[in-house]
Design a protein around this motif. Sequence first.
Motif, PDB file in Angstrom:
ATOM      1  N   THR A  23      -8.946  25.294  27.728  1.00 36.29           N
ATOM      2  CA  THR A  23      -9.655  26.563  27.749  1.00 36.29           C
ATOM      3  C   THR A  23     -11.105  26.361  27.356  1.00 36.29           C
ATOM      4  O   THR A  23     -11.459  25.346  26.765  1.00 36.29           O
ATOM      5  CB  THR A  23      -9.021  27.584  26.784  1.00 36.29           C
ATOM      6  OG1 THR A  23      -9.161  27.109  25.441  1.00 36.29           O
ATOM      7  CG2 THR A  23      -7.558  27.795  27.093  1.00 36.29           C
ATOM      8  N   GLY A  24     -11.909  27.325  27.671  1.00 38.29           N
ATOM      9  CA  GLY A  24     -13.312  27.283  27.287  1.00 38.29           C
ATOM     10  C   GLY A  24     -14.087  28.343  28.037  1.00 38.29           C
ATOM     11  O   GLY A  24     -13.579  28.961  28.967  1.00 38.29           O
ATOM     12  N   LYS A  76     -14.623  22.750  32.240  1.00 37.34           N
ATOM     13  CA  LYS A  76     -13.165  22.644  32.317  1.00 37.34           C
ATOM     14  C   LYS A  76     -12.707  22.023  33.636  1.00 37.34           C
ATOM     15  O   LYS A  76     -11.846  21.158  33.639  1.00 37.34           O
ATOM     16  CB  LYS A  76     -12.518  24.025  32.132  1.00 37.34           C
ATOM     17  CG  LYS A  76     -12.795  24.673  30.798  1.00 37.34           C
ATOM     18  CD  LYS A  76     -12.196  26.058  30.717  1.00 37.34           C
ATOM     19  CE  LYS A  76     -12.735  27.032  31.722  1.00 37.34           C
ATOM     20  NZ  LYS A  76     -14.134  27.436  31.564  1.00 37.34           N
ATOM     21  N   SER A  77     -13.276  22.477  34.734  1.00 37.44           N
ATOM     22  CA  SER A  77     -12.870  21.959  36.045  1.00 37.44           C
ATOM     23  C   SER A  77     -13.418  20.564  36.296  1.00 37.44           C
ATOM     24  O   SER A  77     -12.775  19.739  36.935  1.00 37.44           O
ATOM     25  CB  SER A  77     -13.361  22.895  37.157  1.00 37.44           C
ATOM     26  OG  SER A  77     -12.747  24.155  37.050  1.00 37.44           O
ATOM     27  N   THR A  78     -14.611  20.298  35.791  1.00 36.43           N
ATOM     28  CA  THR A  78     -15.278  19.034  36.064  1.00 36.43           C
ATOM     29  C   THR A  78     -14.722  17.886  35.232  1.00 36.43           C
ATOM     30  O   THR A  78     -14.350  16.843  35.769  1.00 36.43           O
ATOM     31  CB  THR A  78     -16.791  19.169  35.800  1.00 36.43           C
ATOM     32  OG1 THR A  78     -17.284  20.263  36.560  1.00 36.43           O
ATOM     33  CG2 THR A  78     -17.526  17.902  36.197  1.00 36.43           C
ATOM     34  N   ILE A  79     -14.674  18.045  33.927  1.00 36.85           N
ATOM     35  CA  ILE A  79     -14.226  16.938  33.066  1.00 36.85           C
ATOM     36  C   ILE A  79     -12.936  17.230  32.313  1.00 36.85           C
ATOM     37  O   ILE A  79     -12.394  16.347  31.660  1.00 36.85           O
ATOM     38  CB  ILE A  79     -15.317  16.531  32.047  1.00 36.85           C
ATOM     39  CG1 ILE A  79     -15.638  17.678  31.100  1.00 36.85           C
ATOM     40  CG2 ILE A  79     -16.546  16.020  32.751  1.00 36.85           C
ATOM     41  CD1 ILE A  79     -16.488  17.269  29.915  1.00 36.85           C
ATOM     42  N   GLY A  80     -12.430  18.454  32.426  1.00 36.55           N
ATOM     43  CA  GLY A  80     -11.204  18.822  31.726  1.00 36.55           C
ATOM     44  C   GLY A  80     -10.033  17.886  31.986  1.00 36.55           C
ATOM     45  O   GLY A  80      -9.362  17.448  31.051  1.00 36.55           O
ATOM     46  N   PRO A  81      -9.765  17.539  33.240  1.00 37.92           N
ATOM     47  CA  PRO A  81      -8.641  16.648  33.512  1.00 37.92           C
ATOM     48  C   PRO A  81      -8.771  15.270  32.839  1.00 37.92           C
ATOM     49  O   PRO A  81      -7.776  14.608  32.581  1.00 37.92           O
ATOM     50  CB  PRO A  81      -8.658  16.509  35.037  1.00 37.92           C
ATOM     51  CG  PRO A  81      -9.272  17.789  35.506  1.00 37.92           C
ATOM     52  CD  PRO A  81     -10.313  18.110  34.472  1.00 37.92           C
ATOM     53  N   ASP A  82      -9.994  14.860  32.531  1.00 46.23           N
ATOM     54  CA  ASP A  82     -10.199  13.566  31.863  1.00 46.23           C
ATOM     55  C   ASP A  82      -9.607  13.550  30.455  1.00 46.23           C
ATOM     56  O   ASP A  82      -9.376  12.479  29.897  1.00 46.23           O
ATOM     57  CB  ASP A  82     -11.682  13.218  31.794  1.00 46.23           C
ATOM     58  CG  ASP A  82     -12.287  12.978  33.158  1.00 46.23           C
ATOM     59  OD1 ASP A  82     -11.518  12.718  34.115  1.00 46.23           O
ATOM     60  OD2 ASP A  82     -13.524  13.055  33.286  1.00 46.23           O
TER      61      ASP A  82
END
Length: 74
Positions: free
Chosen positions: A8-9, A15-21
């Motif tokens: 969340t944020g 979130k979409s760009t680096i969240g999965p990292d």
Amino acid sequence: MPSLYIITGSNGAGKSTIGPDYLPQSVQESCNVFDGDKLFLEKQRDLWKSGITAHKEAKKIEFTFVEETFDSLV
């Protein structure tokens, strides 16, 4: 037992760009990441292409679609 990771944020936080990292490598390699924002925009494009241009109605359909997709995956 399955795990659910929620990132969340605020808007523009990445979130979409680096969240999965931030997810464990095994999860990144074996699972699809649910991104409600991207799904919302894809549905929005589909609705515009189909001729639905009423912003309020389209937004309602898009939110419902994202919510139902998330619920079905969980």
